[in-house]
Design a protein around this motif. Structure first.
Motif, PDB file in Angstrom:
ATOM      1  N   LYS A   1       0.849  -1.193   0.000  1.00 26.14           N
ATOM      2  CA  LYS A   1       0.000   0.000   0.000  1.00 26.14           C
ATOM      3  C   LYS A   1       0.884   1.242   0.000  1.00 26.14           C
ATOM      4  CE  LYS A   1      -3.766   2.167   2.525  1.00 26.14           C
ATOM      5  NZ  LYS A   1      -4.615   2.121   3.740  1.00 26.14           N
ATOM      6  N   PHE A   2       0.665   2.089  -0.972  1.00 25.48           N
ATOM      7  CA  PHE A   2       1.442   3.307  -1.073  1.00 25.48           C
ATOM      8  C   PHE A   2       0.885   4.352  -0.125  1.00 25.48           C
ATOM      9  CE2 PHE A   2       2.246   1.318  -5.176  1.00 25.48           C
ATOM     10  CZ  PHE A   2       3.627   1.401  -5.242  1.00 25.48           C
ATOM     11  N   THR A   3       1.748   4.837   0.715  1.00 24.03           N
ATOM     12  CA  THR A   3       1.325   5.890   1.651  1.00 24.03           C
ATOM     13  C   THR A   3       1.795   7.253   1.203  1.00 24.03           C
ATOM     14  OG1 THR A   3       3.290   5.492   2.957  1.00 24.03           O
ATOM     15  CG2 THR A   3       1.301   4.311   3.601  1.00 24.03           C
ATOM     16  N   ASN A   4       2.740   7.265   0.248  1.00 23.47           N
ATOM     17  CA  ASN A   4       3.249   8.551  -0.238  1.00 23.47           C
ATOM     18  C   ASN A   4       2.690   8.831  -1.635  1.00 23.47           C
ATOM     19  OD1 ASN A   4       4.592   6.468  -1.315  1.00 23.47           O
ATOM     20  ND2 ASN A   4       6.665   7.292  -0.998  1.00 23.47           N
ATOM     21  N   SER A   5       1.366   8.898  -1.727  1.00 21.40           N
ATOM     22  CA  SER A   5       0.713   9.116  -3.025  1.00 21.40           C
ATOM     23  C   SER A   5       0.990  10.494  -3.582  1.00 21.40           C
ATOM     24  CB  SER A   5      -0.805   8.890  -2.907  1.00 21.40           C
ATOM     25  OG  SER A   5      -1.319   9.726  -1.883  1.00 21.40           O
ATOM     26  N   HIS A   6       1.366  11.407  -2.708  1.00 27.98           N
ATOM     27  CA  HIS A   6       1.655  12.756  -3.189  1.00 27.98           C
ATOM     28  C   HIS A   6       2.958  12.826  -3.968  1.00 27.98           C
ATOM     29  CE1 HIS A   6       3.822  12.332   0.568  1.00 27.98           C
ATOM     30  NE2 HIS A   6       4.610  13.337   0.177  1.00 27.98           N
ATOM     31  N   MET A   7       3.804  11.695  -3.865  1.00 29.10           N
ATOM     32  CA  MET A   7       5.077  11.658  -4.613  1.00 29.10           C
ATOM     33  C   MET A   7       5.023  10.645  -5.739  1.00 29.10           C
ATOM     34  SD  MET A   7       7.748  11.796  -1.409  1.00 29.10           S
ATOM     35  CE  MET A   7       9.162  11.853  -2.493  1.00 29.10           C
ATOM     36  N   ALA A   8       3.833  10.265  -6.190  1.00 31.13           N
ATOM     37  CA  ALA A   8       3.681   9.240  -7.224  1.00 31.13           C
ATOM     38  C   ALA A   8       4.346   9.649  -8.523  1.00 31.13           C
ATOM     39  CB  ALA A   8       2.205   8.941  -7.445  1.00 31.13           C
ATOM     40  N   HIS A   9       4.363  10.914  -8.844  1.00 26.43           N
ATOM     41  CA  HIS A   9       4.954  11.376 -10.096  1.00 26.43           C
ATOM     42  C   HIS A   9       6.474  11.265 -10.082  1.00 26.43           C
ATOM     43  CE1 HIS A   9       5.094  14.794  -7.352  1.00 26.43           C
ATOM     44  NE2 HIS A   9       6.054  15.326  -8.135  1.00 26.43           N
ATOM     45  N   LEU A  10       7.066  11.155  -8.884  1.00 20.33           N
ATOM     46  CA  LEU A  10       8.524  10.999  -8.783  1.00 20.33           C
ATOM     47  C   LEU A  10       8.959   9.529  -8.761  1.00 20.33           C
ATOM     48  CD1 LEU A  10       9.240  13.713  -6.059  1.00 20.33           C
ATOM     49  CD2 LEU A  10       9.558  13.921  -8.531  1.00 20.33           C
ATOM     50  N   LEU A  11       8.041   8.587  -8.491  1.00 17.69           N
ATOM     51  CA  LEU A  11       8.373   7.173  -8.371  1.00 17.69           C
ATOM     52  C   LEU A  11       8.006   6.362  -9.600  1.00 17.69           C
ATOM     53  CD1 LEU A  11       7.116   6.673  -4.687  1.00 17.69           C
ATOM     54  CD2 LEU A  11       9.461   7.075  -5.479  1.00 17.69           C
ATOM     55  N   ILE A  12       7.808   6.970 -10.727  1.00 22.71           N
ATOM     56  CA  ILE A  12       7.435   6.266 -11.960  1.00 22.71           C
ATOM     57  C   ILE A  12       8.669   5.552 -12.499  1.00 22.71           C
ATOM     58  CG2 ILE A  12       6.595   6.541 -14.327  1.00 22.71           C
ATOM     59  CD1 ILE A  12       5.055   9.006 -13.385  1.00 22.71           C
ATOM     60  N   ASP A  13       8.520   4.241 -12.900  1.00 20.21           N
ATOM     61  CA  ASP A  13       9.616   3.420 -13.442  1.00 20.21           C
ATOM     62  C   ASP A  13       9.674   3.633 -14.945  1.00 20.21           C
ATOM     63  OD1 ASP A  13      11.618   1.702 -13.874  1.00 20.21           O
ATOM     64  OD2 ASP A  13      10.504  -0.150 -13.413  1.00 20.21           O
ATOM     65  N   TYR A  14      10.778   4.228 -15.420  1.00 24.53           N
ATOM     66  CA  TYR A  14      10.920   4.510 -16.854  1.00 24.53           C
ATOM     67  C   TYR A  14      11.776   3.477 -17.559  1.00 24.53           C
ATOM     68  CZ  TYR A  14       9.020   9.108 -15.746  1.00 24.53           C
ATOM     69  OH  TYR A  14       8.214  10.118 -15.330  1.00 24.53           O
ATOM     70  N   ASP A  15      12.131   2.349 -16.914  1.00 24.00           N
ATOM     71  CA  ASP A  15      12.985   1.341 -17.552  1.00 24.00           C
ATOM     72  C   ASP A  15      12.290   0.680 -18.727  1.00 24.00           C
ATOM     73  OD1 ASP A  15      14.987   1.883 -15.827  1.00 24.00           O
ATOM     74  OD2 ASP A  15      14.563   0.213 -14.452  1.00 24.00           O
TER      75      ASP A  15
END
Length: 300
Positions: free
Chosen positions: A282-296
């Motif tokens: 469960k993601f608790t830091n949803s406000h940082m979702a745009h920084l945790l995107i996997d671009y591999d």
């Protein structure tokens, strides 16, 4: 104004004059202390050198005494060494010896009587020495009697060996090296007893020397006629597989199978453990979702 300054100056001068009259004119000198040391001379005397040497010696570390090795303080250690020589002497002679003959061998005839008594006491209590009293004496003395080597196994002939093996309470074999302690040339007798089927012998692979012996019963050995031996060797024996098949056809279970024909299973290769995928939590830091995107996955 000028008169006021003059009055102040005059009062100051009067104060200085009165203060100076109270100070004593003569200075008192302090007497020297009685315990004060006298100044050292410029040239060092012999006494000062001795004092320096004494202080230097006091400062040197004291040598520690090591107690790991016992000091040779008595005759006991030497007596036990002499007893070792006596046992070798009695073993080579293989006959009873008097204590006087033993002292002559050790060159201890003229030593103190206490040392002689110590050697005699150790020999009488030693498990590798047999002491027998002198039959000509009614009362035995400390140096009387006869001393003889007591081997590990008291066997010195073929008859003694057969008797020893027959009365042995267990079925364990006897080591030939223990027999040689009291019977050095026992190998020829062992070969003869083996040919007579009175003992069983195991030998070393390299030199075929006798290693262990057991008692054997010659009555169980039967001679096979040479004619029967020739017939036996001419007969063609079936293979192991054929024997197994015939036993199975006769309804009998074979006692064993040929171990040489057993197919050993190849060892299984070790499987490498796969790394378990990371389970999504469960993601608790949803406000940082745009920084945790996997671009591999978007790479070419």
């Amino acid at each position: 104004m000028s008169s006021h300054l003059e009055r102040l100056q005059a009062s100051f001068n009067n104060g200085v004059t009165s203060a100076s009259s109270k100070i004593p004119s003569k200075r008192t000198t302090l007497a020297p202390l009685p315990d004060a040391p006298s100044p050292a001379p410029s040239n060092t005397s012999s006494t000062s050198k001795t004092e320096k040497e004494t202080t230097k010696r006091k400062r040197e570390p004291q040598q520690t005494v090591v107690f790991s090795q016992p000091a040779v303080t008595g005759y006991g250690n030497e007596a036990y060494t002499q007893v070792t020589y006596v046992i070798d002497f009695l073993k080579k002679k293989d006959e009873p010896k008097t204590f006087q003959e033993i002292l002559m061998y050790l060159s201890q005839v003229h030593v103190e009587e206490t040392k002689k008594k110590l050697i005699a006491t150790i020999l009488k209590r030693h498990d590798r020495v047999k002491w027998s009293p002198d039959p000509q004496l009614k009362v035995q003395t400390w140096d009387s009697g006869f001393f003889r080597h007591q081997p590990i196994i008291n066997v010195r002939s073929k008859k003694d060996l057969i008797t020893y093996l027959q009365i042995k309470p267990d079925a364990q074999g006897v080591a030939v090296k223990d027999l040689k302690d009291g019977w050095p040339d026992c190998e020829d007798a062992i070969d003869e007893l083996e040919d007579e089927h009175k003992i069983l012998v195991t030998r070393t692979k390299k030199d075929s020397h006798a290693r262990m012996v057991w008692v054997n019963d010659p009555s169980l050995v039967h001679k096979v006629d040479s004619e029967f031996q020739i017939m036996w060797h001419k007969t063609e024996l079936p293979s192991v597989d054929e024997l197994v098949r015939k036993l199975m056809e006769a309804g009998q279970k074979p006692a064993s199978e040929d171990p040489s024909k057993r197919v050993k299973a190849a060892p299984k290769p070790k499987e490498k453990k796969k790394k378990a995928p990371r389970k999504g939590g469960k993601f608790t830091n949803s406000h940082m979702a745009h920084l945790l995107i996997d671009y591999d996955k978007q790479r070419r």
